[in-house]
Design an enzyme around this catalytic site. Structure first.
Site, PDB file in Angstrom:
ATOM      1  N   GLY A  71       0.807  -1.211   0.000  1.00  0.00           N
ATOM      2  CA  GLY A  71       0.000   0.000   0.000  1.00  0.00           C
ATOM      3  C   GLY A  71       0.841   1.263   0.000  1.00  0.00           C
ATOM      4  O   GLY A  71       0.532   2.233  -0.705  1.00  0.00           O
ATOM      5  N   THR A  72       1.918   1.264   0.764  1.00  0.00           N
ATOM      6  CA  THR A  72       2.756   2.462   0.853  1.00  0.00           C
ATOM      7  C   THR A  72       3.343   2.798  -0.513  1.00  0.00           C
ATOM      8  O   THR A  72       3.319   3.959  -0.951  1.00  0.00           O
ATOM      9  CB  THR A  72       3.889   2.232   1.885  1.00  0.00           C
ATOM     10  N   ASN A 150      -8.325   3.962   8.360  1.00  0.00           N
ATOM     11  CA  ASN A 150      -7.779   2.777   9.007  1.00  0.00           C
ATOM     12  C   ASN A 150      -8.013   2.749  10.518  1.00  0.00           C
ATOM     13  O   ASN A 150      -8.056   1.690  11.119  1.00  0.00           O
ATOM     14  CB  ASN A 150      -6.272   2.644   8.724  1.00  0.00           C
ATOM     15  N   GLN A 178      -7.823  -0.086   3.222  1.00  0.00           N
ATOM     16  CA  GLN A 178      -8.693  -0.693   4.242  1.00  0.00           C
ATOM     17  C   GLN A 178     -10.070  -1.059   3.703  1.00  0.00           C
ATOM     18  O   GLN A 178     -10.813  -1.777   4.375  1.00  0.00           O
ATOM     19  CB  GLN A 178      -8.859   0.260   5.436  1.00  0.00           C
ATOM     20  N   SER A 198      -3.529  -3.095  -0.658  1.00  0.00           N
ATOM     21  CA  SER A 198      -2.422  -3.816  -0.029  1.00  0.00           C
ATOM     22  C   SER A 198      -2.844  -5.250   0.285  1.00  0.00           C
ATOM     23  O   SER A 198      -3.918  -5.462   0.856  1.00  0.00           O
ATOM     24  CB  SER A 198      -2.060  -3.084   1.271  1.00  0.00           C
ATOM     25  N   GLY A 199      -1.986  -6.206  -0.075  1.00  0.00           N
ATOM     26  CA  GLY A 199      -2.335  -7.617   0.102  1.00  0.00           C
ATOM     27  C   GLY A 199      -2.559  -8.027   1.543  1.00  0.00           C
ATOM     28  O   GLY A 199      -3.501  -8.761   1.848  1.00  0.00           O
ATOM     29  N   HIS A 200      -1.696  -7.535   2.449  1.00  0.00           N
ATOM     30  CA  HIS A 200      -1.744  -8.094   3.797  1.00  0.00           C
ATOM     31  C   HIS A 200      -2.931  -7.634   4.630  1.00  0.00           C
ATOM     32  O   HIS A 200      -3.128  -8.076   5.752  1.00  0.00           O
ATOM     33  CB  HIS A 200      -0.417  -7.875   4.544  1.00  0.00           C
ATOM     34  N   THR A 236      11.918  -7.598 -11.230  1.00  0.00           N
ATOM     35  CA  THR A 236      11.352  -8.943 -11.343  1.00  0.00           C
ATOM     36  C   THR A 236      10.189  -9.094 -10.369  1.00  0.00           C
ATOM     37  O   THR A 236      10.289  -8.708  -9.203  1.00  0.00           O
ATOM     38  CB  THR A 236      12.442 -10.001 -11.054  1.00  0.00           C
ATOM     39  N   CYS A 324       1.143   1.711  12.859  1.00  0.00           N
ATOM     40  CA  CYS A 324       2.342   2.384  12.367  1.00  0.00           C
ATOM     41  C   CYS A 324       2.771   3.508  13.300  1.00  0.00           C
ATOM     42  O   CYS A 324       3.931   3.861  13.365  1.00  0.00           O
ATOM     43  CB  CYS A 324       2.091   2.964  10.985  1.00  0.00           C
TER      44      CYS A 324
END
Ligand code: PLP
Length: 387
Positions: A71-72, A150, A178, A198-200, A236, A324
């Site tokens: 995300g960042t 968030n 979010q 963001s994946g996580h 890659t 964060c």
């Protein structure tokens, strides 16, 4: 001791289905998707499938998806890439309650001479749309407003905002980190130009993200090198991460409504259970426009950190402020911007649920929290004994 994980806005468990799919890409399917041989081609095909899965969740075209490292990176790329492609425009509009991945980029640009407008929010965390409209002018390069906050879960009226911004011919970016996977999003019907995810936060691994770039949007490449990701983001590919993101998006598309209804019922039960048994506590955010998994509760006159530590003894995980920024003693910039009094902002806890939480866990938390709050209030020098 069991772990009761109510900190899913910080990060989420990788889904079993995701884990199962990505494992072979570390050991057996390790080829480089850019290689000419068949083995490489097989991997390129897996990346292609993941791109389609993500596009299906967002209702966009696969070639509008750029895979990033999270995300960042997506937020940085959206803002810096737009600014670089529009060098004659000097104004940036955002809100005071953005994640630092947006706010710090904008403030850095302000240090370099850009005119930055950080829109204030009201007590529910919403901006004034008239104020936004008044700020839109020919000098504005980009407007960046998050889809959902968030810390409080407050959802912004992004489709209305995007339409308003687009009517003035200005680029609109939204940090939807979010929101994706928690509420339905349809980019085919929206005026959003750029969107970060963001994946996580949606049960994929950490270190993988997406920047959606609407076809025809001008955006300078943000990583120079090879030809990956349509020349915009060289390097890659993180193939296991990309494959995992694809599966997580597919799961979210399939189960979003049912799962989030279940999550909302648990969240509401948790919230009611706490508010009913803890005096001088209240919910922060826009109660009527909130993510279904998030509850931000202020417990007046006590420290959020002390509450976290005492919950931790029972294996209950949550956050005070955002993950964060926790570790700093400053109360959350989001709650302070909303006008939450200092004494209540300090004692705020964010509970964020996921599809993996159960009724039994919520019952346990509802039982454990009131005595913690009572004990801390007894120890607090600021509290009258009536609490
Ligand atoms: N934007 C928002 C709203 C977030 O909540 C977060 C993470 O907490 C990010 C951006 C950063 O995402 P990542 O951790 O993938 O870099």
């Amino acid at each position: 001791m069991q772990t009761i994980y109510l900190d899913n806005n910080a990060t989420s468990k990788v889904a079993d289905e995701v884990m199962e799919k990505i494992q072979p890409y570390f050991c057996n399917l390790y080829g480089n998707p850019s290689s000419m041989h068949t083995f490489g081609g097989q991997i390129a095909n897996s990346v292609k499938i993941a791109r389609q899965q993500a596009a299906q969740l967002l209702h966009c075209e696969p070639d509008e998806i750029i895979f990033t490292a999270g995300g960042t990176e997506s937020d940085n790329a959206a803002i810096n890439g737009t600014i670089a492609s529009l060098p004659h425009k000097r104004k940036i509009i955002t809100t005071r309650v953005e994640h630092p991945a947006v706010l710090h980029v904008c403030r850095e640009l302000e240090n370099h001479g850009y005119n930055l407008v950080e829109l204030p929010v009201d007590r529910t965390g919403q901006i004034d749309l008239n104020q936004l409209e008044d700020e839109l002018d020919d000098d504005t390069a980009i407007v960046s407003i998050m889809y959902a906050n968030n810390e409080t879960g407050t959802i912004f009226p992004i489709d209305r905002i995007a339409k308003m911004v687009k009517e003035k011919g200005i680029i609109f970016h939204t940090d939807a980190v979010q929101a994706v996977g928690k509420i339905p999003l349809d980019l085919s019907k929206s005026n959003i130009d750029l969107l970060s995810l963001s994946g996580h936060k949606l049960h994929a691994p950490k270190g993988i993200g997406i920047l959606y770039v609407k076809k025809g949007t001008r955006l300078a490449p943000f990583m120079l090198g090879g030809h990956q990701e349509a020349n915009r983001r060289a390097g890659t590919e993180n193939v296991p991460g990309i494959v995992g993101m694809g599966v997580a998006c597919e799961l979210a598309a399939k189960n979003l409504e049912e799962e989030n209804n279940k999550v909302k019922i648990l969240r509401d039960k948790l919230e009611a259970g706490i508010l009913n048994s803890c005096p001088n506590s209240f919910v922060n955010g826009d109660i009527n426009n909130r993510l279904p998994n998030t509850s931000n509760i202020s417990f007046e006159y006590i420290e959020g950190e002390s509450i976290l530590l005492m919950m931790d003894r029972h294996g209950i995980c949550a956050s005070s402020g955002s993950a964060c920024t926790s570790g700093s003693l400053e109360p959350s910039h989001v709650l302070r911007s909303m006008g939450v009094p200092f004494t209540a902002a300090h004692g705020s806890i964010r509970f964020s649920l996921s599809r993996y939480n159960t009724q039994t866990e919520i019952d346990f938390v509802i039982e454990k929290i009131p005595p913690i709050i009572k004990r801390l209030r007894e120890l607090s020098p600021f509290v009258s004994k009536d609490f």
